[in-house]
Enzyme design. Structure first.
Site, mmCIF file in Angstrom:
data_model
loop_
_atom_site.group_PDB
_atom_site.id
_atom_site.type_symbol
_atom_site.label_atom_id
_atom_site.label_comp_id
_atom_site.label_asym_id
_atom_site.label_seq_id
_atom_site.Cartn_x
_atom_site.Cartn_y
_atom_site.Cartn_z
ATOM 1 C CG ASN A 97 -5.059 2.577 -5.383
ATOM 2 O OD1 ASN A 97 -5.653 1.714 -4.725
ATOM 3 N ND2 ASN A 97 -5.204 2.693 -6.684
ATOM 4 C CG HIS A 99 -1.866 1.202 1.189
ATOM 5 N ND1 HIS A 99 -3.124 1.130 0.634
ATOM 6 C CD2 HIS A 99 -1.709 2.486 1.614
ATOM 7 C CE1 HIS A 99 -3.704 2.318 0.729
ATOM 8 N NE2 HIS A 99 -2.869 3.157 1.316
ATOM 9 C CB CYS A 100 1.993 3.394 -2.593
ATOM 10 S SG CYS A 100 3.104 4.790 -2.894
ATOM 11 C CB VAL A 101 1.232 6.795 2.246
ATOM 12 C CG1 VAL A 101 0.907 5.759 3.296
ATOM 13 C CG2 VAL A 101 2.736 7.047 2.180
ATOM 14 C CD1 TRP A 102 5.244 7.841 -1.000
ATOM 15 C CD2 TRP A 102 5.111 10.005 -1.514
ATOM 16 N NE1 TRP A 102 6.236 8.497 -0.306
ATOM 17 C CE2 TRP A 102 6.181 9.829 -0.599
ATOM 18 C CE3 TRP A 102 4.840 11.298 -1.987
ATOM 19 C CZ2 TRP A 102 6.966 10.890 -0.160
ATOM 20 C CZ3 TRP A 102 5.633 12.350 -1.539
ATOM 21 C CH2 TRP A 102 6.674 12.141 -0.641
#
Length: 310
Positions: free
Chosen positions: A153, A147-150
């Site tokens: 998504n 899971h990529c906070v940037w």
């Protein structure tokens, strides 16, 4: 009072929306520093300086378009959701589709060695191979990488290519911005050394007497350099994962295997993410033919090595 860690994880989505604003701010500042403060004035000088600035201008905008295109695709593209009431396809059909599957369930819903998946207690649904439950998104994601906070998504089967392209083009853009801006940054401190040799005094001169545009220019050079070095590490890591057909969450599982069951060779591994259409490899697009013919791109079935026992 009992703390629900999964609810705390879901709160990371709020942080993600802040990160999108941060990405937009960084891009905006870098654009201003490179285009308006550096290349713009050089375009009016004529000669070689004008030609060089125009070349940088074209390359920068091309990379920026590809970067933003890839970024928005990662943000808005569903990484892959498990169909409701999903169940494994019978092994005979899987073998006809070119996969090597075995009817085995580890009982923990992880989907091991071509077993067709497991069962997710939280989603109350079947779990395809390589699928994992994301505590932030509160759902199962097909071939979940992380899971990529940037991008607010998950990165999974259906947007992993876009994520890799986003990393690549961001690295190229930040590297080019660093090359363009760094000479001015070095010249400023070379001139400042004539007034003081102390690092502390140099910093004071920079903050107190430097113009705002100058401060933006030089701080952006440092920021781009930091991002370029960080992204280089991520690119190397994901290039290694891509070449062995491994996700970030599968690294630990792979260590215990003599041969990684999904490693079909570098060419096949690459095609399972980027497709077979070479004309689309560097664009955040996947052809309909590849979606129809490469099961891994849909995220529900994955071919395995024939020399790995079930």
């Amino acid at each position: 009072m009992e703390i629900n860690l999964f609810k705390l994880c879901s709160g990371l989505r709020v942080l993600g929306y802040f990160m999108i604003v941060l990405v937009a701010a960084i891009i905006g500042i870098s654009y201003y520093a490179v285009v308006f403060l550096t290349c713009g004035p050089q375009l009016l000088r004529g000669g070689f300086h004008s030609f060089l600035s125009f070349t940088i201008f074209i390359i920068s905008h091309s990379l920026l378009i590809l970067l933003l295109w890839s970024y928005f695709k990662v943000v808005f593209k569903d990484p892959g959701s498990v169909p409701e009431n999903w169940r494994p396809v019978p092994s005979e059909e899987n073998l006809e589709a070119g996969t090597s599957l075995a009817a085995e369930d580890d009982g923990f819903g992880r989907g091991s060695r071509g077993d067709g998946g497991g069962y997710c207690i939280r989603c109350q649904n079947g779990k395809p191979p390589r699928c994992h439950h994301c505590s932030v998104c509160q759902r199962c994601v097909l071939k979940m990488d992380h899971h990529c906070v940037w991008v607010v998504n998950c990165v999974g089967a259906r947007n992993y290519k876009f994520f890799l392209l986003f990393l690549l083009y961001t690295f190229l853009e930040t590297t080019m911005d660093t090359i363009v801006l760094l000479p001015n940054f070095v010249n400023f401190f070379d001139e400042a050394k004539d007034h003081s040799s102390s690092p502390a005094n140099l910093a004071i001169i920079f903050v107190a007497f430097g113009k705002l545009s100058t401060q933006i220019l030089y701080l952006d050079a440092v920021l781009n350099l930091a991002f370029a070095l960080s992204l280089l590490c991520f690119l190397v890591m994901h290039a290694s994962l891509l070449s062995s057909n491994t996700t970030s969450v599968e690294v630990h599982e792979k260590k215990g295997a003599v041969r990684w069951k999904y490693d079909l060779g570098r060419k096949k591994n690459f095609e399972q993410v980027f497709g077979t259409k070479k004309s689309l490899w560097f664009f955040p697009m996947i052809s309909e033919d590849d979606l129809d013919n490469i099961a891994a791109l849909r995220g529900l079935e994955f071919p395995t090595r024939s020399d790995v026992e079930a």
